[in-house]
Design a protein around this motif. Structure first.
Motif, PDB file in Angstrom:
ATOM      1  N   GLY A  28       0.891  -1.339   0.007  1.00 30.80           N
ATOM      2  CA  GLY A  28      -0.106   0.109   0.068  1.00 30.80           C
ATOM      3  C   GLY A  28       0.854   1.246  -0.036  1.00 30.80           C
ATOM      4  O   GLY A  28       0.512   2.251  -0.384  1.00 30.80           O
ATOM      5  N   THR A  29       1.933   0.992   0.616  1.00 36.40           N
ATOM      6  CA  THR A  29       2.876   2.392   0.620  1.00 36.40           C
ATOM      7  C   THR A  29       3.486   2.679  -0.474  1.00 36.40           C
ATOM      8  O   THR A  29       3.442   3.805  -0.996  1.00 36.40           O
ATOM      9  CB  THR A  29       3.754   2.219   1.751  1.00 36.40           C
ATOM     10  N   LEU A  30       3.779   1.361  -1.317  1.00 35.59           N
ATOM     11  CA  LEU A  30       4.473   1.630  -2.591  1.00 35.59           C
ATOM     12  C   LEU A  30       3.469   2.389  -3.632  1.00 35.59           C
ATOM     13  O   LEU A  30       3.842   3.083  -4.327  1.00 35.59           O
ATOM     14  CB  LEU A  30       5.060   0.262  -3.144  1.00 35.59           C
ATOM     15  N   ILE A  31       2.115   1.720  -3.517  1.00 35.64           N
ATOM     16  CA  ILE A  31       1.432   2.197  -4.449  1.00 35.64           C
ATOM     17  C   ILE A  31       0.979   3.812  -4.030  1.00 35.64           C
ATOM     18  O   ILE A  31       0.862   4.790  -4.758  1.00 35.64           O
ATOM     19  CB  ILE A  31      -0.055   1.507  -4.257  1.00 35.64           C
ATOM     20  N   LEU A  32       1.118   4.119  -2.843  1.00 33.39           N
ATOM     21  CA  LEU A  32       0.808   5.616  -2.431  1.00 33.39           C
ATOM     22  C   LEU A  32       1.970   6.429  -2.884  1.00 33.39           C
ATOM     23  O   LEU A  32       1.588   7.588  -3.654  1.00 33.39           O
ATOM     24  CB  LEU A  32       0.475   5.623  -1.066  1.00 33.39           C
ATOM     25  N   ILE A  37       3.720  10.714  -6.691  1.00 32.38           N
ATOM     26  CA  ILE A  37       4.744  10.993  -7.703  1.00 32.38           C
ATOM     27  C   ILE A  37       3.923  11.246  -8.979  1.00 32.38           C
ATOM     28  O   ILE A  37       4.278  12.458  -9.788  1.00 32.38           O
ATOM     29  CB  ILE A  37       5.836   9.941  -8.046  1.00 32.38           C
ATOM     30  N   ILE A  38       3.143  10.448  -9.379  1.00 34.56           N
ATOM     31  CA  ILE A  38       2.485  10.589 -10.678  1.00 34.56           C
ATOM     32  C   ILE A  38       1.411  11.945 -10.606  1.00 34.56           C
ATOM     33  O   ILE A  38       1.487  12.813 -11.547  1.00 34.56           O
ATOM     34  CB  ILE A  38       1.653   9.362 -11.192  1.00 34.56           C
ATOM     35  N   VAL A  39       0.834  12.126  -9.489  1.00 37.61           N
ATOM     36  CA  VAL A  39      -0.106  13.152  -9.340  1.00 37.61           C
ATOM     37  C   VAL A  39       0.791  14.630  -9.306  1.00 37.61           C
ATOM     38  O   VAL A  39       0.253  15.626  -9.714  1.00 37.61           O
ATOM     39  CB  VAL A  39      -0.894  13.061  -8.102  1.00 37.61           C
ATOM     40  N   THR A  40       1.906  14.595  -8.527  1.00 31.54           N
ATOM     41  CA  THR A  40       2.984  15.661  -8.686  1.00 31.54           C
ATOM     42  C   THR A  40       3.298  16.027 -10.140  1.00 31.54           C
ATOM     43  O   THR A  40       3.320  17.270 -10.380  1.00 31.54           O
ATOM     44  CB  THR A  40       3.836  15.544  -7.560  1.00 31.54           C
ATOM     45  N   LEU A  41       3.706  14.978 -10.731  1.00 30.35           N
ATOM     46  CA  LEU A  41       4.021  15.443 -12.148  1.00 30.35           C
ATOM     47  C   LEU A  41       2.980  15.903 -12.956  1.00 30.35           C
ATOM     48  O   LEU A  41       3.179  16.988 -13.846  1.00 30.35           O
ATOM     49  CB  LEU A  41       4.436  14.176 -12.879  1.00 30.35           C
ATOM     50  N   ALA A  54      -5.345  13.548  -7.459  1.00 28.85           N
ATOM     51  CA  ALA A  54      -5.510  13.525  -6.035  1.00 28.85           C
ATOM     52  C   ALA A  54      -6.595  12.914  -5.443  1.00 28.85           C
ATOM     53  O   ALA A  54      -6.608  11.998  -4.389  1.00 28.85           O
ATOM     54  CB  ALA A  54      -4.900  14.867  -5.313  1.00 28.85           C
ATOM     55  N   GLY A  55      -7.872  13.232  -6.004  1.00 30.62           N
ATOM     56  CA  GLY A  55      -9.051  12.709  -5.525  1.00 30.62           C
ATOM     57  C   GLY A  55      -9.316  11.436  -5.532  1.00 30.62           C
ATOM     58  O   GLY A  55      -9.490  10.699  -4.722  1.00 30.62           O
ATOM     59  N   VAL A  56      -8.814  11.309  -6.884  1.00 26.09           N
ATOM     60  CA  VAL A  56      -8.879   9.710  -7.414  1.00 26.09           C
ATOM     61  C   VAL A  56      -7.990   8.828  -6.514  1.00 26.09           C
ATOM     62  O   VAL A  56      -8.398   7.765  -6.051  1.00 26.09           O
ATOM     63  CB  VAL A  56      -8.531   9.499  -9.065  1.00 26.09           C
ATOM     64  N   LEU A  57      -6.442   9.301  -6.463  1.00 29.47           N
ATOM     65  CA  LEU A  57      -5.836   8.514  -5.516  1.00 29.47           C
ATOM     66  C   LEU A  57      -6.415   8.352  -4.181  1.00 29.47           C
ATOM     67  O   LEU A  57      -6.177   6.866  -3.675  1.00 29.47           O
ATOM     68  CB  LEU A  57      -4.476   9.406  -5.513  1.00 29.47           C
TER      69      LEU A  57
END
Length: 493
Positions: A28-32, A37-41, A54-57
Motif C-alpha cells: 500500500g505504501t509503494l502504491i501511495l 509522484i504521478i499526481v505531482t508530475l 489526487a481525489g482519485v488516488l
C-alpha cells in the motif's frame, strides 16, 4: 507440589508487522508513493488535473485504510466477495458425485482441494504400515499419527508444564526436518456410539462366565455410551519432495521410504509431550476418519462393520453445497472459524481446555492447530526484520502503547531466537458440525462462548467454508501453498 512453585505463563505471540505508513503496509505504501509522484508530475503541467488525480488516488487508497475488527481491509473483503460470486455463477459451490455425478465416474471422490489427492501405503523402520496422503498439485506427502492422549485430569501441574515444554521442543525440532513444510494437530470430539466398547467386551467375554457377570457386562455395554463423547487426537506431518544431489526430484517410492525412516523418530519425540502412545494411521483408518467427517450419519455403520468398507476413492460426500457462511455435506452441516488474533498477554497452560472439550450443543467439533515452522536460517532473518519494522512504526512521543509493546515483544523474540528457540507460524481452525441447518445458530453461539475463555478472536471463514473444512481435517493441507495471490501482496495488504 512445592509451596514455592509458580505456574509458568505463556505468551508473546505476535504477527510480524509489515513496513509501511500506518495501516497501508509495504504494498500500500509503494502504491501511495507511486501515485503521489504521478499526481505531482501532472499537477506541474495541469493543476486542475492534478487535483482530480489526487481525489482519485484518495478514493483508491481508501479500501486499503479501512479495516474491520479482525484487521481485514475493505479491499480484501471486496475481493473475497467478488471471487465468491464469480465462483457461484460458475457453479463451483456445488458438488455431486456417485452414480449421478458428472466428474467422479461413479465414485465419491473428495471435493475441492483434495479432489486430486490419493493415498499410498508403506512400512516404517519397525515394519508398521502407514498411509501417505499425496497432493499432486503441491507435491506434498502427509503422514498422520493417532494419539491416545490421557488428558490433564488428576495430573500434577508440574507434570503438565513438563509436557508443554517437551511439546515446544518437538515443534522446534520440526524446523530441522528436511523437506517439512507443515504440521497440524486435530482434536475431534464426537458422540461415542459404543460399538468399539461392545466389540471389545464381546471379544473378551468367557462363554463359561457366570450369568450375573455377563448380565452386568451387557448392561454396561448398552448403558455406558449413552450421552458420552469420544475425543480423538491426530497429528499430521507434511513433507515436500526434495531434489536429489543431481537436481532430479525424488519419486513416490523414494518419498515413502524416506518418510518411513523418520516416523519412529517423530513418534519417540511425542512420548514426553502428553500425547500418549502414538502410532501411524493406516489407509483404512484414515479413509474412515475422512468419510465420517463428510458424512457423520455413516459413523454407526462404519464402526459396527455393517456398512461398506471405506476407501479413499469413496471417502468423499455424495453431495456437498457451499454457502457464504456454512457448508452442507451429506448428513452434516458445518461452520468453520479461523483465528484472527492469538491470545493477548500471558495465559496459562489450561487456556484451551474449554475450547477442545466436548459441548452438548455441537454434535461434532474439530479444533485444528496448524503449524508452519521456519528453518533456522530464515527464522533469524525474520525476527531481525520484524524487530526493525516494529521500531520503524514507533513514532516517538506520539506513538501508541501497542507500538511500544510491539517493540518490546520483537526484541524478546529476537533474543529468544538467538538463544536457540524456534520460530513457527501457527493458526487455529474450529469446525462445528451439526445434523441440520436449524441447529447452526445454536452451534455458532456455543463456539462464541467457548472462544472467550480461550482468549481467541475467531472469524467465520466467509466465502471459503469448503476449503476451510478440508484444511481442518488431519490430511495435511497447507493452505498458503494453494493460494494464487503473491505472498508479498498477501502479507502486506
Amino acid at each position: 507440589m512445592p509451596s514455592d512453585y509458580r505456574e509458568p505463563t505463556y505468551g508473546n505471540w505476535r504477527r510480524p508487522v509489515s513496513p509501511g505508513i500506518g495501516r497501508l503496509g509495504l504494498a500500500g505504501t509503494l502504491i501511495l508513493m507511486a501515485g503521489l509522484i504521478i499526481v505531482t508530475l501532472i499537477a506541474t503541467v495541469m493543476p486542475v488535473a492534478g487535483l482530480i488525480g489526487a481525489g482519485v488516488l484518495g478514493l483508491l487508497m481508501l479500501p486499503l485504510v479501512i479495516q474491520d475488527q479482525h484487521g481485514r481491509t475493505a479491499l480484501q473483503s471486496l475481493t473475497a466477495r467478488s471471487n465468491w460470486w464469480w465462483g457461484r455463477s460458475q457453479g463451483w459451490h456445488l458438488y455431486r458425485s456417485g452414480p449421478l455425478g458428472v466428474v467422479s465416474h461413479g465414485s465419491c471422490r473428495l471435493p475441492g482441494l483434495l479432489a486430486a489427492s490419493r493415498l499410498v501405503e508403506g512400512h516404517d523402520s519397525y515394519g508398521r504400515p502407514f498411509a501417505l496422503v499425496v497432493v499432486p498439485a503441491t507435491r506434498h506427502y502427509t503422514v498422520v499419527f493417532e494419539c491416545n492422549a490421557d488428558g490433564a485430569a488428576l495430573v500434577d501441574q508440574e507434570q503438565i508444564d513438563v509436557w508443554v515444554a517437551h511439546w515446544g521442543h518437538w515443534l522446534a525440532a520440526l524446523a530441522y526436518e528436511p523437506g517439512l513444510v507443515g504440521a497440524s494437530v486435530t482434536i475431534e470430539t464426537a458422540p461415542d456410539l459404543g460399538h468399539r466398547l461392545r466389540q471389545e467386551v464381546y471379544a473378551n467375554t468367557d462363554p463359561n462366565a457366570p450369568e450375573l457377570a455377563r448380565a452386568a457386562l451387557e448392561e454396561i455395554v448398552w448403558n455406558y455410551p449413552v450421552g458420552s463423547a469420544r475425543v480423538s487426537t491426530r497429528i499430521a506431518v507434511t513433507y515436500a519432495t526434495l531434489p536429489h544431489l543431481g537436481g532430479k526430484r525424488r519419486d513416490q517410492d523414494a518419498m515413502v521410504r524416506q518418510i518411513g525412516m523418520r516416523i519412529p523418530g517423530l513418534i519417540s519425540g511425542l512420548e514426553m509431550t502428553g500425547a500418549g502412545s502414538a502410532r501411524p494411521m493406516t489407509a483404512h483408518q484414515l479413509a474412515e476418519a475422512v468419510r465420517i467427517a463428510y458424512d457423520p450419519g455413516a459413523q454407526s455403520d462404519i464402526e459396527s462393520g455393517e456398512g461398506e468398507s471405506a476407501h479413499w476413492e469413496n471417502a468423499g460426500p455424495v453431495a456437498a453445497q457451499e454457502s457464504w457462511d456454512h457448508y452442507v455435506h451429506d448428513s452434516g452441516c458445518s461452520v468453520t472459524w479461523g483465528m484472527s488474533e492469538a491470545p493477548r498477554g500471558e495465559v496459562l497452560s489450561s487456556v484451551m481446555n474449554g475450547l477442545v472439550a466436548p459441548h452438548p450443543d455441537i454434535a461434532r467439533k474439530r479444533v485444528t492447530f496448524l503449524y508452519r515452522p521456519h528453518n533456522p536460517a530464515s527464522a533469524a532473518r525474520i525476527v531481525e526484520r520484524d524487530r526493525k519494522d516494529s521500531r520503524f512504526r514507533l513514532d516517538g512521543a506520539a506513538s501508541a502503547a501497542r507500538s511500544e509493546i510491539d517493540v518490546i515483544k520483537s526484541d524478546q523474540s529476537a533474543i529468544e531466537e538467538a538463544r536457540g528457540a524456534g520460530v513457527t507460524r501457527f493458526t487455529i481452525l474450529v469446525t462445528a458440525t451439526v445434523h441440520s441447518a436449524e441447529e447452526l445458530p445454536v452451534a455458532a453461539a456455543a463456539v462464541d462462548t467457548l472462544s472467550a475463555p480461550a482468549r481467541l478472536r475467531l472469524r467465520r471463514m466467509y466465502g471459503s467454508q469448503a476449503s476451510a473444512f478440508a484444511a481442518a481435517l488431519p490430511v495435511g493441507i497447507v493452505l498458503p501453498e494453494h493460494l494464487q495471490v503473491p505472498a508479498l501482496v498477501r502479507e502486506s495488504l
